[in-house]
Design a protein around this motif. Structure first.
Motif, PDB file in Angstrom:
ATOM      1  N   PHE A   1     -10.101  68.357  89.335  1.00  0.00           N
ATOM      2  CA  PHE A   1      -9.727  66.915  88.901  1.00  0.00           C
ATOM      3  C   PHE A   1      -8.648  66.589  89.624  1.00  0.00           C
ATOM      4  CE2 PHE A   1      -7.684  64.354  85.302  1.00  0.00           C
ATOM      5  CZ  PHE A   1      -8.989  63.522  85.391  1.00  0.00           C
ATOM      6  N   ALA A   2      -8.959  65.647  90.495  1.00  0.00           N
ATOM      7  CA  ALA A   2      -8.195  64.966  91.738  1.00  0.00           C
ATOM      8  C   ALA A   2      -6.736  64.539  90.970  1.00  0.00           C
ATOM      9  CB  ALA A   2      -8.624  63.918  92.280  1.00  0.00           C
ATOM     10  N   PRO A   3      -6.824  63.750  89.902  1.00  0.00           N
ATOM     11  CA  PRO A   3      -5.511  63.396  89.470  1.00  0.00           C
ATOM     12  C   PRO A   3      -4.607  64.359  88.919  1.00  0.00           C
ATOM     13  CG  PRO A   3      -7.304  62.263  88.307  1.00  0.00           C
ATOM     14  CD  PRO A   3      -7.748  63.369  88.894  1.00  0.00           C
ATOM     15  N   ALA A   4      -4.961  65.652  88.469  1.00  0.00           N
ATOM     16  CA  ALA A   4      -4.175  66.785  88.049  1.00  0.00           C
ATOM     17  C   ALA A   4      -3.496  67.392  89.298  1.00  0.00           C
ATOM     18  CB  ALA A   4      -4.692  67.816  87.278  1.00  0.00           C
ATOM     19  N   ALA A   5      -4.181  67.406  90.531  1.00  0.00           N
ATOM     20  CA  ALA A   5      -3.596  67.912  91.772  1.00  0.00           C
ATOM     21  C   ALA A   5      -3.089  69.236  91.421  1.00  0.00           C
ATOM     22  CB  ALA A   5      -2.302  67.236  92.116  1.00  0.00           C
ATOM     23  N   TYR A   6      -3.989  70.065  90.514  1.00  0.00           N
ATOM     24  CA  TYR A   6      -3.590  71.370  90.207  1.00  0.00           C
ATOM     25  C   TYR A   6      -4.080  72.516  90.756  1.00  0.00           C
ATOM     26  CZ  TYR A   6      -2.464  75.202  86.541  1.00  0.00           C
ATOM     27  OH  TYR A   6      -2.114  76.068  86.030  1.00  0.00           O
ATOM     28  N   GLU A   7      -3.174  73.609  90.870  1.00  0.00           N
ATOM     29  CA  GLU A   7      -3.665  74.869  91.677  1.00  0.00           C
ATOM     30  C   GLU A   7      -3.249  76.095  90.981  1.00  0.00           C
ATOM     31  OE1 GLU A   7      -2.304  75.171  95.871  1.00  0.00           O
ATOM     32  OE2 GLU A   7      -3.085  73.137  96.285  1.00  0.00           O
ATOM     33  N   ALA A   8      -4.082  76.876  90.473  1.00  0.00           N
ATOM     34  CA  ALA A   8      -3.791  77.909  89.534  1.00  0.00           C
ATOM     35  C   ALA A   8      -3.076  78.906  90.248  1.00  0.00           C
ATOM     36  CB  ALA A   8      -4.736  78.543  88.847  1.00  0.00           C
ATOM     37  N   GLU A   9      -1.926  79.237  89.855  1.00  0.00           N
ATOM     38  CA  GLU A   9      -0.960  80.229  90.423  1.00  0.00           C
ATOM     39  C   GLU A   9      -1.525  82.059  90.086  1.00  0.00           C
ATOM     40  OE1 GLU A   9       1.048  79.767  92.863  1.00  0.00           O
ATOM     41  OE2 GLU A   9       0.959  77.712  92.631  1.00  0.00           O
ATOM     42  N   SER A  10      -1.839  81.985  88.722  1.00  0.00           N
ATOM     43  CA  SER A  10      -2.290  83.453  88.157  1.00  0.00           C
ATOM     44  C   SER A  10      -3.285  83.283  87.562  1.00  0.00           C
ATOM     45  CB  SER A  10      -1.043  84.108  87.196  1.00  0.00           C
ATOM     46  OG  SER A  10       0.159  84.173  87.928  1.00  0.00           O
ATOM     47  N   PRO A  11      -4.415  84.030  87.644  1.00  0.00           N
ATOM     48  CA  PRO A  11      -5.729  84.216  87.208  1.00  0.00           C
ATOM     49  C   PRO A  11      -5.485  84.093  85.438  1.00  0.00           C
ATOM     50  CG  PRO A  11      -5.807  85.572  88.882  1.00  0.00           C
ATOM     51  CD  PRO A  11      -4.377  85.371  88.743  1.00  0.00           C
ATOM     52  N   GLY A  12      -6.248  83.111  84.795  1.00  0.00           N
ATOM     53  CA  GLY A  12      -6.174  83.264  83.368  1.00  0.00           C
ATOM     54  C   GLY A  12      -4.816  82.661  82.631  1.00  0.00           C
TER      55      GLY A  12
ATOM     56  N   ARG B   1     -13.743  72.248  76.836  1.00  0.00           N
ATOM     57  CA  ARG B   1     -13.676  70.862  76.130  1.00  0.00           C
ATOM     58  C   ARG B   1     -13.098  70.097  77.464  1.00  0.00           C
ATOM     59  NH1 ARG B   1     -11.740  72.743  70.351  1.00  0.00           N
ATOM     60  NH2 ARG B   1     -12.929  74.546  69.869  1.00  0.00           N
ATOM     61  N   PRO B   2     -13.023  68.720  76.765  1.00  0.00           N
ATOM     62  CA  PRO B   2     -12.243  67.638  77.564  1.00  0.00           C
ATOM     63  C   PRO B   2     -10.596  68.190  77.875  1.00  0.00           C
ATOM     64  CG  PRO B   2     -13.724  66.492  75.819  1.00  0.00           C
ATOM     65  CD  PRO B   2     -13.436  68.060  75.600  1.00  0.00           C
ATOM     66  N   VAL B   3     -10.240  68.048  79.170  1.00  0.00           N
ATOM     67  CA  VAL B   3      -8.855  68.363  79.431  1.00  0.00           C
ATOM     68  C   VAL B   3      -8.189  67.044  79.607  1.00  0.00           C
ATOM     69  CG1 VAL B   3      -7.247  69.671  80.740  1.00  0.00           C
ATOM     70  CG2 VAL B   3      -9.587  70.648  80.449  1.00  0.00           C
ATOM     71  N   CYS B   4      -7.358  66.656  78.823  1.00  0.00           N
ATOM     72  CA  CYS B   4      -6.660  65.144  78.861  1.00  0.00           C
ATOM     73  C   CYS B   4      -5.559  65.192  79.906  1.00  0.00           C
ATOM     74  CB  CYS B   4      -6.497  64.611  77.665  1.00  0.00           C
ATOM     75  SG  CYS B   4      -7.645  64.771  76.435  1.00  0.00           S
ATOM     76  N   PHE B   5      -5.110  64.131  80.287  1.00  0.00           N
ATOM     77  CA  PHE B   5      -3.846  63.886  80.932  1.00  0.00           C
ATOM     78  C   PHE B   5      -2.834  64.294  79.947  1.00  0.00           C
ATOM     79  CE2 PHE B   5      -6.644  61.039  83.197  1.00  0.00           C
ATOM     80  CZ  PHE B   5      -6.193  60.899  84.559  1.00  0.00           C
ATOM     81  N   TRP B   6      -1.670  64.538  80.457  1.00  0.00           N
ATOM     82  CA  TRP B   6      -0.720  65.080  79.742  1.00  0.00           C
ATOM     83  C   TRP B   6      -0.185  64.208  78.675  1.00  0.00           C
ATOM     84  CZ3 TRP B   6      -2.545  68.833  81.821  1.00  0.00           C
ATOM     85  CH2 TRP B   6      -2.478  69.511  82.862  1.00  0.00           C
ATOM     86  N   SER B   7      -0.366  62.986  78.800  1.00  0.00           N
ATOM     87  CA  SER B   7       0.043  62.015  77.927  1.00  0.00           C
ATOM     88  C   SER B   7      -0.841  60.699  77.911  1.00  0.00           C
ATOM     89  CB  SER B   7       1.470  61.747  77.659  1.00  0.00           C
ATOM     90  OG  SER B   7       1.668  61.000  79.084  1.00  0.00           O
ATOM     91  N   TRP B   8      -0.853  59.825  76.986  1.00  0.00           N
ATOM     92  CA  TRP B   8      -1.728  58.624  77.152  1.00  0.00           C
ATOM     93  C   TRP B   8      -0.732  57.782  78.495  1.00  0.00           C
ATOM     94  CZ3 TRP B   8       0.510  53.844  76.929  1.00  0.00           C
ATOM     95  CH2 TRP B   8       1.941  53.490  76.689  1.00  0.00           C
ATOM     96  N   TYR B   9       0.195  57.988  78.459  1.00  0.00           N
ATOM     97  CA  TYR B   9       1.163  56.940  79.601  1.00  0.00           C
ATOM     98  C   TYR B   9       0.822  57.626  80.896  1.00  0.00           C
ATOM     99  CZ  TYR B   9       5.457  57.374  82.296  1.00  0.00           C
ATOM    100  OH  TYR B   9       6.405  57.452  83.352  1.00  0.00           O
ATOM    101  N   GLU B  10       0.658  58.798  81.137  1.00  0.00           N
ATOM    102  CA  GLU B  10       0.208  59.456  82.377  1.00  0.00           C
ATOM    103  C   GLU B  10      -0.981  58.890  82.609  1.00  0.00           C
ATOM    104  OE1 GLU B  10       0.312  63.366  85.186  1.00  0.00           O
ATOM    105  OE2 GLU B  10       1.511  63.453  82.985  1.00  0.00           O
TER     106      GLU B  10
ATOM    107  N   ILE C   1      -9.045  75.484  83.105  1.00  0.00           N
ATOM    108  CA  ILE C   1      -8.317  75.724  84.363  1.00  0.00           C
ATOM    109  C   ILE C   1      -9.079  75.324  85.692  1.00  0.00           C
ATOM    110  CG2 ILE C   1      -7.167  77.554  85.991  1.00  0.00           C
ATOM    111  CD1 ILE C   1      -6.222  78.867  83.557  1.00  0.00           C
ATOM    112  N   ARG C   2     -10.503  75.858  85.654  1.00  0.00           N
ATOM    113  CA  ARG C   2     -11.390  75.622  86.750  1.00  0.00           C
ATOM    114  C   ARG C   2     -11.837  73.914  86.738  1.00  0.00           C
ATOM    115  NH1 ARG C   2     -13.985  80.273  85.037  1.00  0.00           N
ATOM    116  NH2 ARG C   2     -15.556  78.998  83.624  1.00  0.00           N
ATOM    117  N   PHE C   3     -11.654  73.429  85.449  1.00  0.00           N
ATOM    118  CA  PHE C   3     -11.967  71.880  85.502  1.00  0.00           C
ATOM    119  C   PHE C   3     -10.878  71.282  86.175  1.00  0.00           C
ATOM    120  CE2 PHE C   3     -10.907  67.801  83.726  1.00  0.00           C
ATOM    121  CZ  PHE C   3     -11.964  67.194  83.808  1.00  0.00           C
ATOM    122  N   LEU C   4      -9.474  71.603  85.836  1.00  0.00           N
ATOM    123  CA  LEU C   4      -8.293  71.074  86.310  1.00  0.00           C
ATOM    124  C   LEU C   4      -8.162  71.040  88.009  1.00  0.00           C
ATOM    125  CD1 LEU C   4      -5.605  71.786  83.741  1.00  0.00           C
ATOM    126  CD2 LEU C   4      -6.246  69.550  84.318  1.00  0.00           C
ATOM    127  N   GLU C   5      -8.629  72.492  88.515  1.00  0.00           N
ATOM    128  CA  GLU C   5      -8.611  72.614  89.819  1.00  0.00           C
ATOM    129  C   GLU C   5      -9.630  71.531  90.643  1.00  0.00           C
ATOM    130  OE1 GLU C   5      -7.670  77.230  90.310  1.00  0.00           O
ATOM    131  OE2 GLU C   5      -9.738  76.764  89.672  1.00  0.00           O
TER     132      GLU C   5
END
Length: 334
Positions: free
Chosen positions: A45-56, A138-147, A39-43
């Motif tokens: 990682f610019a391409p994910a544009a991810y913001e966690a709503e609930s801890p954990g 561990r590496p967090v991948c894009f949601w698919s090869w296509y994305e 989760i911290r990695f995704l936050e």
């Protein structure tokens, strides 16, 4: 898939207008794994544009490879067990439930046995320090090869922040919305939608995309819609053949093909020797006076097998953290 994983959580709402909980699954991590670290990695990682709503809790929406049905997932970790709940506008078939579980495994690199990863640190003190600094990452991948391929096209010759904004607009304006735990999540447009992008915008431009990029994205959408490749097949091919397959797609060059294979399909054991940040990351972590060349990186990375991609991630995370803290690295851009 077990009966528990295939269990349908909601038999009603067959109209498909609003995504509801459809099933659940569990994944047992083999070796160290931390959802919090993911989760911290995704936050960051610019391409994910991810913001966690609930801890954990990790919530996201994505197009399911194969059927390309848009689904949502909510994940929590309990010890070595990852528990997921799926959301969809229509009931999911048993095969789709299995595919969703497998895709989540690949996204979080849980389809790889990481039991021997810690042992790399016994032979390389630098790797050991990185493992201690980023426990369970561990590496967090894009949601698919296509994305991942879409990101590779969108991001060409523009700043990462600009590319991330364009990708987010595509999701918000053309993707499906899934409400997970009361929060809306916009999935990146499914291939059939992206395939019609050139026709949709005509002679105009989607904000942030040039004419060639629109054509390349449309071609990518059509290729993905027809399932000419998928993540599992890319992983099963000899690496050079997989890269060649990806390079044959419009707008995909050598660097983009490598990104798609590593961060889309989730190849766990490849060091991107010509990726610009790996050399400076190695120089910083190993205390070198100069950036190693490709041959030197190849020799060093032999000691990271069979987790070269994983170590590369830790090295780059370390570089980013040190640069943010004001530390320098040979050949690294600030």
């Amino acid at each position: 898939m077990s009966a528990r994983e295939a269990e349908m959580a909601d038999a009603h709402d067959s109209g498909g207008a609003r995504p509801v909980a459809r099933g659940s699954f569990t994944i047992t991590a083999r070796g160290p794994f931390s959802l919090e670290s993911s989760i911290r990695f995704l936050e960051g990682f610019a391409p994910a544009a991810y913001e966690a709503e609930s801890p954990g809790t990790l919530d996201f929406a994505f197009a399911l490879e194969g059927s390309w049905q848009t689904v949502g997932v909510s994940l929590e970790q309990h010890g070595q067990e990852l528990r997921g709940r799926l959301y969809s506008a229509r009931p999911l078939k048993r095969a789709e439930l299995s595919a969703a579980r497998a895709q989540v495994e690949r996204i979080l690199s849980l389809d790889v046995d990481g039991s021997a990863f810690s042992a790399l640190g016994d032979h390389d003190p630098v790797v050991a320090r990185l493992q201690q600094r980023y426990p369970g990452l561990r590496p967090v991948c894009f949601w698919s090869w296509y994305e991942a391929a879409a990101w590779a096209i969108i991001g060409q010759r523009v700043r990462m922040e600009q590319a991330a904004a364009t990708k987010a607009r595509l999701a918000a304006e053309l993707g499906e919305t899934v409400v997970i735990n009361g929060v809306e999540h916009h999935a990146f447009p499914a291939p059939a939608v992206l395939a019609g992008l050139a026709q949709r915008v005509g002679s105009s431009r989607f904000r942030g995309l040039t004419g060639p990029k629109i054509d390349w994205l449309s071609a990518l959408g059509e290729a993905a819609r027809r399932n000419v490749v998928d993540s599992a097949r890319l992983r099963a091919l000899p690496r050079e053949q997989a890269l060649e397959t990806l390079r044959a797609m419009p707008g995909i060059g050598p660097f983009s093909a490598e990104l798609i294979l590593l961060r889309g399909a989730g190849d766990p054991d490849h060091a991107p020797l010509h990726e610009g940040r790996l050399g400076p990351a190695v120089a910083l972590a190993y205390g070198l006076d100069a950036v190693p060349d490709a041959a030197e990186l190849a020799a060093l990375s032999e000691g990271w097998a069979p987790y070269r991609t994983w170590v590369t991630l830790l090295l780059r995370a370390n570089l980013a953290a040190e640069l943010a803290a004001g530390a320098g690295a040979p050949g690294a851009a600030s």
